[in-house]
Design a protein around this motif. Structure first.
Motif, mmCIF file in Angstrom:
data_model
loop_
_atom_site.group_PDB
_atom_site.id
_atom_site.type_symbol
_atom_site.label_atom_id
_atom_site.label_comp_id
_atom_site.label_asym_id
_atom_site.label_seq_id
_atom_site.Cartn_x
_atom_site.Cartn_y
_atom_site.Cartn_z
ATOM 1 N N VAL A 137 15.986 2.483 0.622
ATOM 2 C CA VAL A 137 14.877 2.871 1.506
ATOM 3 C C VAL A 137 15.006 4.339 1.904
ATOM 4 C CG1 VAL A 137 13.702 2.384 3.681
ATOM 5 C CG2 VAL A 137 14.686 0.507 2.353
ATOM 6 N N ARG A 138 16.206 4.724 2.281
ATOM 7 C CA ARG A 138 16.429 6.115 2.693
ATOM 8 C C ARG A 138 16.165 7.074 1.520
ATOM 9 N NH1 ARG A 138 21.098 5.271 4.374
ATOM 10 N NH2 ARG A 138 20.549 4.675 6.492
ATOM 11 N N LEU A 139 16.660 6.715 0.342
ATOM 12 C CA LEU A 139 16.484 7.574 -0.826
ATOM 13 C C LEU A 139 15.012 7.670 -1.206
ATOM 14 C CD1 LEU A 139 17.563 9.226 -3.212
ATOM 15 C CD2 LEU A 139 17.949 7.079 -4.444
ATOM 16 N N PHE A 140 14.301 6.542 -1.188
ATOM 17 C CA PHE A 140 12.892 6.562 -1.548
ATOM 18 C C PHE A 140 12.091 7.435 -0.583
ATOM 19 C CE2 PHE A 140 8.561 4.892 -1.172
ATOM 20 C CZ PHE A 140 8.146 4.928 -2.492
ATOM 21 N N ALA B 68 5.320 7.947 3.103
ATOM 22 C CA ALA B 68 6.668 7.996 3.691
ATOM 23 C C ALA B 68 6.695 7.336 5.064
ATOM 24 C CB ALA B 68 7.131 9.452 3.779
ATOM 25 N N PHE B 69 5.674 7.615 5.886
ATOM 26 C CA PHE B 69 5.620 7.036 7.232
ATOM 27 C C PHE B 69 5.519 5.512 7.177
ATOM 28 C CE2 PHE B 69 2.858 5.386 10.643
ATOM 29 C CZ PHE B 69 3.682 5.632 11.743
ATOM 30 N N LEU B 70 4.611 4.998 6.331
ATOM 31 C CA LEU B 70 4.438 3.549 6.230
ATOM 32 C C LEU B 70 5.674 2.872 5.644
ATOM 33 C CD1 LEU B 70 0.732 3.344 4.935
ATOM 34 C CD2 LEU B 70 1.570 2.911 7.259
ATOM 35 N N THR B 71 6.263 3.503 4.628
ATOM 36 C CA THR B 71 7.463 2.920 4.006
ATOM 37 C C THR B 71 8.595 2.808 5.010
ATOM 38 O OG1 THR B 71 6.867 3.844 1.849
ATOM 39 C CG2 THR B 71 9.154 3.194 2.159
ATOM 40 N N TRP B 72 8.839 3.877 5.760
ATOM 41 C CA TRP B 72 9.949 3.854 6.732
ATOM 42 C C TRP B 72 9.660 2.851 7.840
ATOM 43 C CZ3 TRP B 72 14.715 5.123 6.402
ATOM 44 C CH2 TRP B 72 15.506 5.270 7.549
ATOM 45 N N SER B 73 8.396 2.750 8.241
ATOM 46 C CA SER B 73 8.031 1.802 9.293
ATOM 47 C C SER B 73 8.300 0.360 8.877
ATOM 48 C CB SER B 73 6.543 1.954 9.663
ATOM 49 O OG SER B 73 6.260 3.254 10.088
ATOM 50 N N ILE B 74 8.001 0.033 7.614
ATOM 51 C CA ILE B 74 8.112 -1.348 7.148
ATOM 52 C C ILE B 74 9.508 -1.683 6.648
ATOM 53 C CG2 ILE B 74 7.267 -3.023 5.428
ATOM 54 C CD1 ILE B 74 5.218 -2.423 7.573
ATOM 55 N N TYR B 75 10.145 -0.753 5.950
ATOM 56 C CA TYR B 75 11.358 -1.090 5.186
ATOM 57 C C TYR B 75 12.668 -0.602 5.797
ATOM 58 C CZ TYR B 75 8.311 -2.582 1.377
ATOM 59 O OH TYR B 75 7.377 -3.242 0.621
ATOM 60 N N ARG B 76 12.624 0.178 6.887
ATOM 61 C CA ARG B 76 13.886 0.746 7.371
ATOM 62 C C ARG B 76 14.889 -0.315 7.807
ATOM 63 N NH1 ARG B 76 10.327 1.941 11.669
ATOM 64 N NH2 ARG B 76 10.961 1.085 13.700
ATOM 65 N N SER B 77 14.401 -1.485 8.214
ATOM 66 C CA SER B 77 15.310 -2.568 8.604
ATOM 67 C C SER B 77 15.806 -3.367 7.400
ATOM 68 C CB SER B 77 14.609 -3.513 9.589
ATOM 69 O OG SER B 77 13.454 -4.083 8.984
ATOM 70 N N LEU C 208 0.826 -1.203 0.000
ATOM 71 C CA LEU C 208 0.000 0.000 0.000
ATOM 72 C C LEU C 208 0.864 1.258 0.000
ATOM 73 C CD1 LEU C 208 -2.734 1.483 0.318
ATOM 74 C CD2 LEU C 208 -2.459 1.215 2.813
ATOM 75 N N ALA C 209 1.906 1.279 0.832
ATOM 76 C CA ALA C 209 2.759 2.461 0.942
ATOM 77 C C ALA C 209 3.452 2.774 -0.381
ATOM 78 C CB ALA C 209 3.803 2.245 2.039
ATOM 79 N N LEU C 210 4.009 1.739 -1.022
ATOM 80 C CA LEU C 210 4.719 1.940 -2.284
ATOM 81 C C LEU C 210 3.749 2.314 -3.400
ATOM 82 C CD1 LEU C 210 7.154 -1.102 -2.013
ATOM 83 C CD2 LEU C 210 7.688 1.291 -1.573
ATOM 84 N N SER C 211 2.563 1.703 -3.381
ATOM 85 C CA SER C 211 1.560 2.003 -4.408
ATOM 86 C C SER C 211 1.070 3.442 -4.284
ATOM 87 C CB SER C 211 0.386 1.043 -4.307
ATOM 88 O OG SER C 211 0.799 -0.286 -4.527
ATOM 89 N N LEU C 212 0.906 3.932 -3.057
ATOM 90 C CA LEU C 212 0.467 5.311 -2.850
ATOM 91 C C LEU C 212 1.470 6.298 -3.455
ATOM 92 C CD1 LEU C 212 -0.914 5.348 0.821
ATOM 93 C CD2 LEU C 212 -2.215 5.804 -1.273
ATOM 94 N N ALA C 213 2.761 6.038 -3.236
ATOM 95 C CA ALA C 213 3.793 6.935 -3.760
ATOM 96 C C ALA C 213 3.802 6.909 -5.287
ATOM 97 C CB ALA C 213 5.162 6.536 -3.217
ATOM 98 N N THR C 214 3.702 5.697 -5.867
ATOM 99 C CA THR C 214 3.672 5.578 -7.325
ATOM 100 C C THR C 214 2.448 6.280 -7.894
ATOM 101 O OG1 THR C 214 4.784 3.437 -7.153
ATOM 102 C CG2 THR C 214 3.726 3.945 -9.239
ATOM 103 N N PHE C 215 1.301 6.040 -7.256
ATOM 104 C CA PHE C 215 0.050 6.650 -7.705
ATOM 105 C C PHE C 215 0.161 8.171 -7.681
ATOM 106 C CE2 PHE C 215 -4.210 8.317 -6.907
ATOM 107 C CZ PHE C 215 -4.950 7.669 -7.881
ATOM 108 N N MET C 216 0.710 8.708 -6.593
ATOM 109 C CA MET C 216 0.848 10.156 -6.436
ATOM 110 C C MET C 216 1.754 10.737 -7.518
ATOM 111 S SD MET C 216 2.341 12.140 -3.081
ATOM 112 C CE MET C 216 3.941 11.313 -3.203
ATOM 113 N N ASN C 217 2.851 10.052 -7.804
ATOM 114 C CA ASN C 217 3.813 10.531 -8.798
ATOM 115 C C ASN C 217 3.207 10.534 -10.197
ATOM 116 O OD1 ASN C 217 6.010 10.522 -10.759
ATOM 117 N ND2 ASN C 217 7.388 10.185 -9.047
ATOM 118 N N VAL C 218 2.609 9.401 -10.606
ATOM 119 C CA VAL C 218 2.028 9.305 -11.950
ATOM 120 C C VAL C 218 0.822 10.236 -12.087
ATOM 121 C CG1 VAL C 218 1.001 7.742 -13.652
ATOM 122 C CG2 VAL C 218 2.854 6.935 -12.188
ATOM 123 N N LEU C 219 0.047 10.339 -11.007
ATOM 124 C CA LEU C 219 -1.113 11.236 -11.014
ATOM 125 C C LEU C 219 -0.680 12.666 -11.294
ATOM 126 C CD1 LEU C 219 -4.258 11.322 -10.207
ATOM 127 C CD2 LEU C 219 -3.433 12.154 -8.005
#
Length: 538
Positions: free
Chosen positions: A103-106, A206-215, A41-52
């Motif tokens: 992860v940090r760059l994204f 950003a919040f969801l991505t960092w929560s899931i992927y920072r490790s 969901l987090a990654l899809s939201l970012a992609t959706f926002m960018n393409v939108l």
């Protein structure tokens, strides 16, 4: 296309020396359960926002232009500035990923995208808005490739197709929602809100991505960056885009500014080619053009995308300026393009390795040519349904456009060269899209001026239809000046409609001519390289 560039670059064995390269880490274990769902969901939201954001502004251009006091053709800078900046930043994704971690760059890109979106909404002049759109395009470069990279790392290898399908659906739904949402917001709230809506979506992503992927951060290391090549890239692309955008205002090469921009573009492009072919760490690997499939495939894809995107911008401008459509109704006329694209894309993704992608791409170009030929018959009396039908058909062409052509372009490349190839082909495609917008709007203005002259050359004031129309308008209560202005508006409506028809027809023939480029390529071997990379090419 770009997705692969950041997927493979961090572990590209050709870049560092064996002494400087760290031990290659084991791939991160796939995610499961709620973590997988939230991560997707987090990654899809970012992609959706960018393409939108690349499509939502199309129907708002007349409103933006009116608010900042410029013509609608100048307002298209809002679209082209984002596209050019985005194209320039794409080749840096691999280097930035290795320097900061995926992860940090994204996460950083998403947060900076939120900030620049907020600034775009606050812009009070065209110059401010274009500046913030440039910054937005620059920070957006890594978002789409890294979203696919992280998504693929979240799923087991056996379910990579599912991951790519989810990613592809996001990029197809956004262009459908963009015109509708942009039109509704522009008509019912105000155009700055097409940028403000990115703020809550981006912060949540950003919040969801960092929560899931920072490790699950990827390894980092310092690598050389081709600063000279990057500077030359910015110089020639920027000079060429400025020349195309400002040419119609400054009477082209009658202006010393346009001449200077043209000379700067040509010289910096020539030096850029020489530098990139000789540098040890080029920002763009131009040697890939020695490969027949890559050269013909990427050129066909880029020119076709430039023609396609130029027409996508031109259609709502014509509808709103000369047929009286609101932003919302123009958005509704454009939205159905995604219906067949969403339905057919999973089929194309499954069949691209077994069917000949050259025939698939040929079919797409034939449908594009048909759609544009249908549009070339539009007139000032064309109703909404007749505008909707070609748009609906065009969705089928889109499904058979990106994936087969990307598969052809990347066919035969070894895994270590696919990142550079995907990044280069995407850079050329995005740049062509931005330039296609400038060329289409410039040609539209020029052809409209020619048609206006032809339509008025036989009119003699006070005689024939002109005289009767003038008398009728004055009898209705208009002054002489108001009546003449009304007649001029009617002539302009016909002139700009004929000019749009000219561009639609020329674009149709151009798509037919591009089919020859497709057949200069060799058929990719079934189940060969490139199919997976193509699945998320848009």
């Amino acid at each position: 296309m770009t997705a692969t560039s950041s997927t493979a670059t961090p572990s590209d064995p050709a870049q560092p020396t064996p002494q400087s390269a760290p031990a290659r880490p084991a791939p991160a274990a796939p995610l499961h359960g709620a973590s997988l769902a939230i991560g997707t969901l987090a990654l899809s939201l970012a992609t959706f926002m960018n393409v939108l954001d690349s499509s939502i502004a199309n129907v708002a251009i007349p409103a933006i232009a009116g608010d900042v006091g410029v013509s609608p053709s100048q307002g298209t800078w809002v679209i082209t500035s984002f596209g050019v900046a985005n194209a320039i930043s794409v080749p840096l994704t691999g280097w930035l990923t290795q320097r900061f971690g995926a992860v940090r760059l994204f996460t950083m890109s998403v947060l900076l995208f939120v900030l620049t979106s907020w600034l775009c909404g606050f812009a009070s002049s065209l110059e401010m808005l274009v500046l913030f759109r440039v910054l937005q395009g620059l920070v957006a470069g890594p978002m789409i490739p890294l979203s696919q990279t992280l998504l693929l790392s979240s799923y087991p290898a056996s379910k990579a197709g599912i991951a790519l399908s989810l990613w592809g659906m996001t990029t197809l739904v956004a262009p459908v929602v963009g015109p509708l949402l942009g039109g509704w917001i522009t008509d019912n709230i105000s155009w700055p809100w097409i940028f403000y809506i990115n703020v809550p979506v981006g912060l949540l992503s950003a919040f969801l991505t960092w929560s899931i992927y920072r490790s699950r951060e990827t390894p980092t290391r310092k690598l050389p960056i081709d600063t000279v090549g990057l500077a030359l890239l910015v110089l020639w692309v920027g000079a060429l885009q400025l020349m195309l955008d400002k040419g119609k205002e400054l009477d082209w090469f009658a202006s010393t500014e346009i001449v200077a921009l043209g000379v700067a573009a040509v010289i910096s492009f020539a030096v850029f080619i020489v530098w990139e072919l000789t540098d040890a760490h080029p920002v763009v690997d131009l040697r890939l053009f020695k490969r027949r499939n890559f050269a013909a495939g990427s050129i066909a894809l880029s020119i076709a995308y430039g023609v396609f995107f130029g027409n996508v911008v031109l259609l709502p401008l014509w509808l709103q300026q000369w047929l009286g459509y609101t932003s919302t109704s123009a958005g509704m006329a454009l939205a159905p393009v995604g219906i067949f694209a969403i339905i057919l894309t999973p089929l194309v993704g499954r069949k691209v390795s077994s069917w000949d992608p050259r025939w698939m791409a040929t079919a797409a170009f034939l449908v594009f040519a048909l759609v544009l030929w249908m549009r070339s018959h539009f007139n000032t009396d064309t109703d909404f349904n007749h505008i909707l039908i070609p748009t609906l058909i065009q969705g089928g062409a889109m499904a058979f456009f990106f994936i087969p052509l990307t598969t052809i372009t990347l066919a035969g490349l070894t895994p270590d060269r696919i990142p550079a190839a995907a990044g280069l082909s995407n850079f050329v495609r995005i740049t062509a899209g931005a330039m296609g917008t400038s060329i289409a709007t410039t040609l539209w203005e020029n052809r409209a001026s020619m048609h206006h002259a032809h339509l008025t050359e036989g009119l003699i004031q006070g005689q024939g239809v002109f005289g009767l129309t003038l008398q009728g308008l004055k009898a209705a209560g208009l002054s002489q000046e108001q009546a003449l202005a009304q007649i001029n508006r009617l002539i302009d409506q016909q002139a700009y409609t004929r000019a749009a028809d000219d561009i639609f027809l020329a674009s149709s023939f151009l798509f037919l001519a591009l089919i020859a480029l497709i057949w200069l390529t060799q058929r990719p071997s079934p189940h060969g390289a490139g199919g997976a990379d193509a699945a998320g090419a848009h």
